[in-house]
Write a protein that holds these residues in place. Structure first.
Motif, short mmCIF file in Angstrom:
data_model
loop_
_atom_site.label_atom_id
_atom_site.label_comp_id
_atom_site.label_asym_id
_atom_site.label_seq_id
_atom_site.Cartn_x
_atom_site.Cartn_y
_atom_site.Cartn_z
N GLY A 259 0.81 -1.21 0.00
CA GLY A 259 0.00 0.00 0.00
C GLY A 259 0.85 1.26 0.00
O GLY A 259 0.52 2.24 -0.70
N MET A 260 1.90 1.27 0.77
CA MET A 260 2.80 2.42 0.79
C MET A 260 3.49 2.61 -0.55
O MET A 260 3.60 3.74 -1.05
CB MET A 260 3.85 2.26 1.90
N ILE A 261 3.96 1.52 -1.13
CA ILE A 261 4.63 1.60 -2.43
C ILE A 261 3.67 2.14 -3.49
O ILE A 261 4.03 3.01 -4.31
CB ILE A 261 5.18 0.23 -2.84
N GLU A 262 2.44 1.66 -3.49
CA GLU A 262 1.46 2.13 -4.46
C GLU A 262 1.14 3.61 -4.25
O GLU A 262 1.01 4.38 -5.22
CB GLU A 262 0.19 1.29 -4.37
N ALA A 263 1.02 4.04 -2.99
CA ALA A 263 0.77 5.45 -2.69
C ALA A 263 1.92 6.31 -3.20
O ALA A 263 1.72 7.40 -3.75
CB ALA A 263 0.57 5.65 -1.19
N GLY A 264 3.16 5.83 -3.01
CA GLY A 264 4.32 6.57 -3.48
C GLY A 264 4.38 6.66 -4.99
O GLY A 264 4.67 7.73 -5.55
N ARG A 265 4.10 5.57 -5.67
CA ARG A 265 4.15 5.58 -7.14
C ARG A 265 3.12 6.53 -7.74
O ARG A 265 3.37 7.13 -8.78
CB ARG A 265 3.92 4.15 -7.67
N ARG A 266 1.99 6.67 -7.07
CA ARG A 266 0.96 7.60 -7.57
C ARG A 266 1.41 9.05 -7.46
O ARG A 266 1.02 9.89 -8.27
CB ARG A 266 -0.35 7.40 -6.80
N ARG A 267 2.24 9.34 -6.46
CA ARG A 267 2.61 10.73 -6.19
C ARG A 267 3.96 11.14 -6.75
O ARG A 267 4.13 12.30 -7.14
CB ARG A 267 2.61 10.95 -4.66
N TYR A 268 4.89 10.25 -6.77
CA TYR A 268 6.28 10.63 -7.05
C TYR A 268 6.84 9.80 -8.21
O TYR A 268 7.39 8.72 -8.01
CB TYR A 268 7.15 10.46 -5.80
N ARG A 269 6.74 10.34 -9.40
CA ARG A 269 7.17 9.60 -10.60
C ARG A 269 8.68 9.53 -10.75
O ARG A 269 9.19 8.74 -11.54
CB ARG A 269 6.55 10.25 -11.85
N ASP A 270 9.39 10.40 -10.03
CA ASP A 270 10.85 10.44 -10.17
C ASP A 270 11.57 9.55 -9.15
O ASP A 270 12.79 9.61 -9.02
CB ASP A 270 11.36 11.87 -10.07
N VAL A 271 10.81 8.73 -8.43
CA VAL A 271 11.40 7.78 -7.47
C VAL A 271 11.19 6.36 -7.96
O VAL A 271 10.11 6.01 -8.44
CB VAL A 271 10.76 7.95 -6.06
N ASP A 272 12.23 5.54 -7.87
CA ASP A 272 12.14 4.12 -8.20
C ASP A 272 11.69 3.38 -6.94
O ASP A 272 12.46 3.24 -6.00
CB ASP A 272 13.51 3.61 -8.67
N PHE A 273 10.44 2.95 -6.91
CA PHE A 273 9.90 2.26 -5.74
C PHE A 273 10.03 0.74 -5.90
O PHE A 273 9.75 0.20 -6.97
CB PHE A 273 8.43 2.62 -5.52
N ARG A 274 10.42 0.09 -4.81
CA ARG A 274 10.55 -1.38 -4.81
C ARG A 274 9.95 -1.92 -3.51
O ARG A 274 10.21 -1.38 -2.43
CB ARG A 274 12.02 -1.81 -4.89
N GLU A 275 9.19 -2.96 -3.61
CA GLU A 275 8.64 -3.61 -2.42
C GLU A 275 9.64 -4.62 -1.89
O GLU A 275 10.16 -5.45 -2.65
CB GLU A 275 7.32 -4.31 -2.77
N GLY A 276 9.95 -4.54 -0.60
CA GLY A 276 10.92 -5.48 -0.05
C GLY A 276 11.13 -5.28 1.44
O GLY A 276 10.74 -4.28 2.03
N ASP A 277 11.79 -6.26 2.03
CA ASP A 277 12.03 -6.34 3.46
C ASP A 277 13.43 -5.81 3.79
O ASP A 277 14.38 -6.03 3.03
CB ASP A 277 11.91 -7.81 3.89
N LEU A 278 13.57 -5.15 4.92
CA LEU A 278 14.88 -4.66 5.35
C LEU A 278 15.88 -5.79 5.59
O LEU A 278 17.09 -5.57 5.58
CB LEU A 278 14.75 -3.84 6.63
N LEU A 279 15.36 -7.00 5.82
CA LEU A 279 16.25 -8.14 6.08
C LEU A 279 16.68 -8.85 4.81
O LEU A 279 17.54 -9.74 4.85
CB LEU A 279 15.55 -9.14 7.01
N ALA A 280 16.10 -8.48 3.68
CA ALA A 280 16.46 -9.09 2.39
C ALA A 280 16.14 -8.06 1.30
O ALA A 280 15.13 -8.16 0.60
CB ALA A 280 15.70 -10.38 2.16
N LEU A 281 16.97 -7.05 1.18
CA LEU A 281 16.68 -5.91 0.32
C LEU A 281 16.66 -6.29 -1.16
O LEU A 281 17.54 -7.03 -1.62
CB LEU A 281 17.71 -4.81 0.56
#
Length: 215
Positions: free
Chosen positions: A81-103
């Motif tokens: 949900g956070m990644i999707e919210a970011g992609r809708r707002r910020y086109r100049d950021v490369d968003f990736r879904e992932g865990d801090l323990l396995a980036l």
């Protein structure tokens, strides 16, 4: 890796509040002058145009700020949900879904990284793994800025802005975080603490700036 139930609860909780979180906090940095100063210092000490990772980026407002300063910003978050919210707002950021323990990133992909209040959702026993992963994705001499709430407290939320959630917030002692960073292959170059701003939760905040050792 880690406590899969806990991570699933964090993911679901942030999915639940993602849109409201983005609406409420998209201009958060405007009211945080010390945070902006530290982020600028991080960029000034990194290679111009270098890829900078925002680890636990939420809806991406910090990553977007970094991109606006000229960085190639990559936002990584556990919550779809956070990644999707970011992609809708910020086109100049490369968003990736992932865990801090396995980036979801290659070895030495980033020149710098930030983890602002994201390690607070990791159990104490998971921190060393997260910092080792951060080191893996940083280039030699790459900088990592970590921010967290100070103390030994564990806070739990089952309601957030009227939404039902199930999420823990772990407070940490700066000396322990510094020790874990050093064990993971970093040299801690700066430690800072501050009181909360008037609009923030009433907790003391700590910031550590660490450099990945070349060897």
């Amino acid at each position: 890796m880690g406590d899969s139930h806990s991570h699933a609860s964090v993911r679901h909780s942030y999915d639940t509040v993602a849109e409201e979180y983005a609406l409420r906090l998209h201009e958060e940095l405007a009211g945080k002058p010390l945070d902006r100063a530290l982020l600028r210092a991080l960029l000034e000490r990194s290679e111009p145009g270098t890829a900078v990772a925002d680890l636990g980026c939420g809806p991406g407002h910090v990553a977007a700020w970094l991109a606006a300063q000229g960085a190639t910003a990559v936002g990584i978050d556990l919550s779809t949900g956070m990644i999707e919210a970011g992609r809708r707002r910020y086109r100049d950021v490369d968003f990736r879904e992932g865990d801090l323990l396995a980036l979801p990133a290659a070895d030495e992909e980033f020149g710098a990284a930030v983890a602002l209040y994201s390690v607070i959702h990791l159990a104490p026993g998971e921190l060393r793994t997260a910092f080792t992963e951060a080191r893996r994705v940083l280039r030699p001499d790459g900088l990592l800025l970590v921010a967290f709430h100070v103390g030994e407290e564990l806070r739990h939320l089952d309601e957030w802005w009227g939404h039902e959630v199930d999420v823990d917030f772990h407070f940490h002692e700066p000396a322990r975080i510094a020790g874990l960073l050093e064990e993971a292959g970093f040299t801690v170059e700066m430690r800072m603490e501050r009181s909360p701003y008037a609009h923030e939760a009433d907790t003391r905040r700590a910031y550590l700036l660490a450099r990945r050792a070349a060897a």
